[in-house]
Structures are given as C-alpha cells and as structure tokens.
Design a protein around this motif. Sequence first.
Motif, short mmCIF file in Angstrom:
data_model
loop_
_atom_site.label_atom_id
_atom_site.label_comp_id
_atom_site.label_asym_id
_atom_site.label_seq_id
_atom_site.Cartn_x
_atom_site.Cartn_y
_atom_site.Cartn_z
N ALA A 181 42.70 43.93 39.33
CA ALA A 181 42.24 42.67 38.76
C ALA A 181 41.71 42.87 37.34
CB ALA A 181 41.15 42.06 39.65
N GLU A 182 40.99 43.97 37.13
CA GLU A 182 40.50 44.25 35.78
C GLU A 182 41.66 44.54 34.82
OE1 GLU A 182 37.94 47.69 33.44
OE2 GLU A 182 37.19 46.94 35.36
N LEU A 183 42.62 45.33 35.28
CA LEU A 183 43.78 45.63 34.43
C LEU A 183 44.58 44.38 34.12
CD1 LEU A 183 44.96 48.96 36.11
CD2 LEU A 183 44.06 48.72 33.79
N GLY A 184 44.73 43.51 35.12
CA GLY A 184 45.48 42.28 34.91
C GLY A 184 44.80 41.35 33.92
N LEU A 336 45.95 51.43 56.07
CA LEU A 336 46.25 51.12 54.66
C LEU A 336 47.67 50.60 54.50
CD1 LEU A 336 44.50 54.13 52.90
CD2 LEU A 336 43.92 51.72 52.62
N TRP A 337 48.59 51.11 55.30
CA TRP A 337 49.96 50.60 55.25
C TRP A 337 49.99 49.12 55.63
CZ3 TRP A 337 54.79 52.06 53.84
CH2 TRP A 337 55.86 51.32 54.35
N ALA A 338 49.16 48.74 56.62
CA ALA A 338 49.12 47.34 57.05
C ALA A 338 48.51 46.43 55.99
CB ALA A 338 48.32 47.21 58.35
N PHE A 339 47.69 47.00 55.09
CA PHE A 339 47.08 46.21 54.02
C PHE A 339 47.88 46.26 52.72
CE2 PHE A 339 43.25 46.57 56.67
CZ PHE A 339 42.75 45.28 56.56
N ASP A 340 49.00 46.98 52.72
CA ASP A 340 49.75 47.13 51.47
C ASP A 340 50.31 45.78 51.02
OD1 ASP A 340 50.70 49.23 49.58
OD2 ASP A 340 52.62 48.30 50.04
N GLY A 341 50.34 45.59 49.69
CA GLY A 341 50.78 44.33 49.12
C GLY A 341 49.70 43.67 48.28
N TRP A 342 48.52 44.32 48.20
CA TRP A 342 47.41 43.76 47.44
C TRP A 342 47.67 43.71 45.94
CZ3 TRP A 342 46.28 47.77 44.33
CH2 TRP A 342 46.44 49.07 44.83
N ASP A 343 48.68 44.43 45.45
CA ASP A 343 49.01 44.42 44.02
C ASP A 343 50.06 43.38 43.68
OD1 ASP A 343 50.98 45.80 45.48
OD2 ASP A 343 51.61 46.89 43.70
N ASN A 344 50.45 42.56 44.65
CA ASN A 344 51.60 41.67 44.47
C ASN A 344 51.40 40.68 43.33
OD1 ASN A 344 54.19 41.48 45.58
ND2 ASN A 344 53.68 39.61 46.68
N THR A 345 50.21 40.14 43.19
CA THR A 345 49.97 39.12 42.17
C THR A 345 50.06 39.68 40.77
OG1 THR A 345 48.55 37.92 43.72
CG2 THR A 345 48.32 37.37 41.42
N ASN A 346 49.78 40.97 40.59
CA ASN A 346 49.80 41.55 39.25
C ASN A 346 51.19 41.56 38.62
OD1 ASN A 346 47.23 42.75 40.55
ND2 ASN A 346 47.00 43.22 38.38
#
Length: 621
Positions: A181-184, A336-346
């Motif tokens: 979020a900070e990088l975005g 963590l595999w089940a939570f993967d995808g948190w970077d999708n919006t970036n």
Amino acid sequence: MSRIGFSNLQTPSSHPPRDSLELASLASSSPISGRTSISSSPSASSSSRKLSLENSDPLSTPNTANRSRPSPHNRSYSVSSAFDFASNLFPLSSTAVGYTALGDPTSASLDGGNAINGGSLEKHKSLTYLNGLSLIVGLIIGSGIFSSPSQVNANAGSPGASLIVWAVAGILAWTGAASYAELGGAIPLNGGAQVYLSKIFGELMGFLFTWCAVCVLKPGSAAIISIIFGEYGVRAVVGADAANVSVWLNKGVALAGLVTVTLLNCISTKLGTRMGDMFMFFKFIALLGVTITGVVVAATGFTWNGEPNEDWRTRGWFDGTSTNLSNWAVALYAGLWAFDGWDNTNYVVGEFINPNHDLPRVIHTAMPLVILSYLLANIAYFFVLPLQTIESTNTVAVHFGSKVFGPIGSLVLALTVSASCFGALNATTFTSGRLVYVAGKEGYLPALFGQIGLGSSAVSTGNRLRRRSWLTKRLSRLIGDNDGGIGFTPINAMLLNALLCAGYILTGEFSTLITFYGVAGYTFYFLTVLGLIVLRIKEPHLERPYRTWISTPIIFCCVSLFLLSRAVFAEPFQTVVVLAFVLAGVPVYYWRVRGRDKGRRGRARDGGGSGWRFWKRWGRS
C-alpha cells in the motif's frame, strides 16, 4: 500495525517532499505541468535510455508540444539522494521507448491518432474503492477455505492451534499488503512489483519479475484455479460419480470457464469490475451462511444423517497440538497460500480514481474481513465435522453441506466453490492482463501486447459503436466504459495470458507450479518489500500519502526468508530449476532491451520513425 498519513510531512525548505504525482507523471495531472526533478546523483539509466528520454520528453524544449510551456526548473531536491529520478520521472507506462509521460505518443507501434484518443488505461481512470476491494477479496477467497483447510489443521494438530495458524498467516499477509500500500501510494502506476522493482533496484530486476510472472506465476495460478473450478462444476452435475469421470472433462470445463472470463474482461473494464463486485458479495454471503449453519448445528445438534459431531465438546481445543516446528512451518505455509492475492490491487493502481486514498482503505478493509471470515468458517467446520474428516479431505465444504442438508447441501456447496473459483479467475484475469499490458508498453514484450483493443484503431471502437444505432448505443452504455466504450481493454494482453493458462491446464503439472510459486513468488515479494525499506533510506523526502510502520516490512521480509529457506531444504532440485528459469531471463532481458533501445535510436535518427515500414521514409526531404 500501520497508520494512514495523508502527507502533511514537513521538511526543510531546501528539501521539499518529492511529489508522488510528480514522480508518476499521472495522466490526471495538469497538461501544462512543468514539473521536473534535479539530482546530482549518477543516473541509473543506460545511455540509450537517456537518448530515448531526451528525444521523447514532452517537457523538453525541443518538443514542439512544449514550446508554450514555462521553464520547468522551478524546484530543487536533496543532493544527497542516491536515486536519480530525473530519468524515472516519466513512468513505466509508454511503449518500448522507456520512461515517458503517460499517453505520450512516442511509440511507433501506436499511431498518433491512437495516442491522441487516449490510448492508455491510466488516462481513463474508472476504479473505485469497491472495485479494489473486490479484486483483493475476489482472488484471496478462491477455493482454499472451501476445499482444503486440511493442510493447516493436520499439521497444527488441534483445532485451537489451527485457528492460531490461520490468524498468524492472515496477519503476516496483511504486513505484506500494508507494505505494498505504501509503495502503491508513492509510485501510483499500473504493474505492481514490476514497476516498484524497476524503480528501486533497476530495470533488470523488474524485467525478471515480469519474466516469471507473465510466463509462469500468473497463468500457472490461474490454471490451478480453473482446474478446481472445473472439478467442482463437474462434481455438482455428476455427483458421487465425479471421481470416476475422465480428467479431460474437468479440463474441458476449466477451459470453458477460462475462455468465458477472458471474453467478458475483454469487453470492458466496467464489466470485469462489476462481475468482481458481484462475486465478492457472493463469497461473503456464502461464508456467512457456512458460519451461521455451523452455529445453528452446534446449538441444536441437527444433522441430515447420523449422529451430530461431538468432538468440539468432548475434546480440548488444543489437545494433540503438534510440537514439531517443521509441521508448524508447513501449516503456516499452507495458510499463507490461502491468503495469497493480497497484492492484486497494486497491478491496477494507475486506474484508480483516487489511489492515494482508496488503496490503503482497500487493503485495511479487505485483510481483516478475510481473516475474520476464514476463522469463522473454520470454527463452523469444527462444529459440524469430525476432526478426522477435516484433516483428511480436500472437499471440506461438500462434506459440510452433505452432513447438514444431505445431497442438496452437497450440490449447493459444490456450486458455491465452483462459483468462488470463477470469481477468483475473474480477478486474476483482470490484473494479469494489466501486467502483460505494462510489459508490452515497456518493450519487455512485443508492442502488440501494450495496445488497447485489437489494433491501432481499436481504441475508438466504442465511439463508433455508439454512433451506429440505438441498440449498440444502449449496449455500450450498459456494459461499455464511460470514456472508451466497448473494447477499451488490453485485449491482446489478456489473450496472451489466457493462451499460456490454457497450456498449463492441458499439461497439468501442478506440483511443480506450486513449488515454483512458493520459491519465485516469495523471492519477489521479499525483494519488493525490501525495496520499501531501501526507498525509505534513499528517498526520505519522497511523498508517501500512506506510511506503514517500519516494523511491518521488516516482519514480512523475515517471514519470506523463512518460507524460502523451507522450500530450499524441502525441494532442493525444484528450487534449482526455479533459479535456472529466473536466470534464463537475464539474456532475454538484454535481447529485448537492446532491441528496444536500438529501435528507438533508429526511429529518432529517422525523424519520427517508420520502423520496419521503410518505404514510408521515401520521399522525405
């Protein structure tokens, strides 16, 4: 864990903050902006990159479009900066000519009319807070929570320990999302890690991420989602005999789902985002339904057949907790595999109407909602199903439905998982197309994949359709984008992603894909979040609309290294294969970039560049 600071940061007068919009040269900026960056540090760009920048800089004096503009040299920056953002001021957004202003008509592959009509996704901002939320939730909540929490539960050893693992995995994923979020906010451009790595560590690192993501990571993960979609779709129709069905039937349904999602996303951004919003609400409703059903069953003891599950009453919630550190590592990895995808919006930050405000809100809304939903769903499973069943099956939701509602419940839950996978496939298709599109714009891929629509004139397809008849006009209004109409999407890029995904579906070697994702994926996660720390040190005055706590990226980097070390020791041969594939991208990078920059210099010498169409240069004075 983090804080939102909509930058009122005070700095000394000699060191004014670097404006993130200035860094990004966003299309929403004023067309007469005269911003520039002055630095004493050596440029990170090659001489060919400098040449392309000098020839294409829309703010430079020789540029005819800038003759009426005031002098840009009205700001100064810290001379201690180790980064030279002068060459990076114009972002990774044009075509094979390097860092140029968004929408600047410098590509030989796109004609002038195309650029004038706004042949850039970033210039037609349409994504909202709700759309961003659906992109993250849509990809994170796929099949994992419905089908296979068994890896977490079996390795943790007890219900209480597994809930702790789910919570810790979610919080660790949240630290990565907060860092992104900070990088975005600091670099608000489409492309995600590709852009961040290029800006911070150099273009080679950004290319290697693109090499892995475009070729394997994105289409490979989409293929896994598609196969699960196909399997559950077939299970819903065939029922108990699904295990005896030919694998090619499952793959056929998977390909049908992939083709459908790709075609819908090619029509318009609006259609893709509306589907994402719809599936997000559907997933939350489904998980809420599972939770409520579990609580009702626990309170009433109702089941369709057999005795109600009493394990949660008769056994302690922490009885049998594993004391083996390796088992906990496997459980955390599965979580963590089940939570993967948190970077999708970036990947689509550049298309947000208000990225500085919406991106942090999206991440800090989506992650706690998903964590809470996962915990409640697992508690519901423990209320209804015996521990042995949960730890041994890959179809937990189907067993859950069958236990409570019989065959109808099994059918409904199978359809629910299939629909959830379809929503996840929609989310990854939407963002994968943008990643390929940015790679085409940068010259990492042929310029064909950096185009909007099917060709140089496709950008105005929606406008032509609106003029034909009331039917096409109404159709464009309903499903077309507000500015671009129908077809204002990176169609070629999404077709390439679909083609690669189809190849993985047909070959179906998923164990290697999962190892590749674990090693390569978390390597680039680690480097990207490490880049946030580097950027904090090297560019302290860069404007950051959102700043996370410094402990957040440090924690995520430590976890990433832990997961990578586990993968190295558990699968050494496959890790070497992954490393070899990543390194194979180095010669490809020099081939693509050298060809891109040579082509740019050639077009500059030819005075505008006809590319390979040499006959268009005949007759020039």
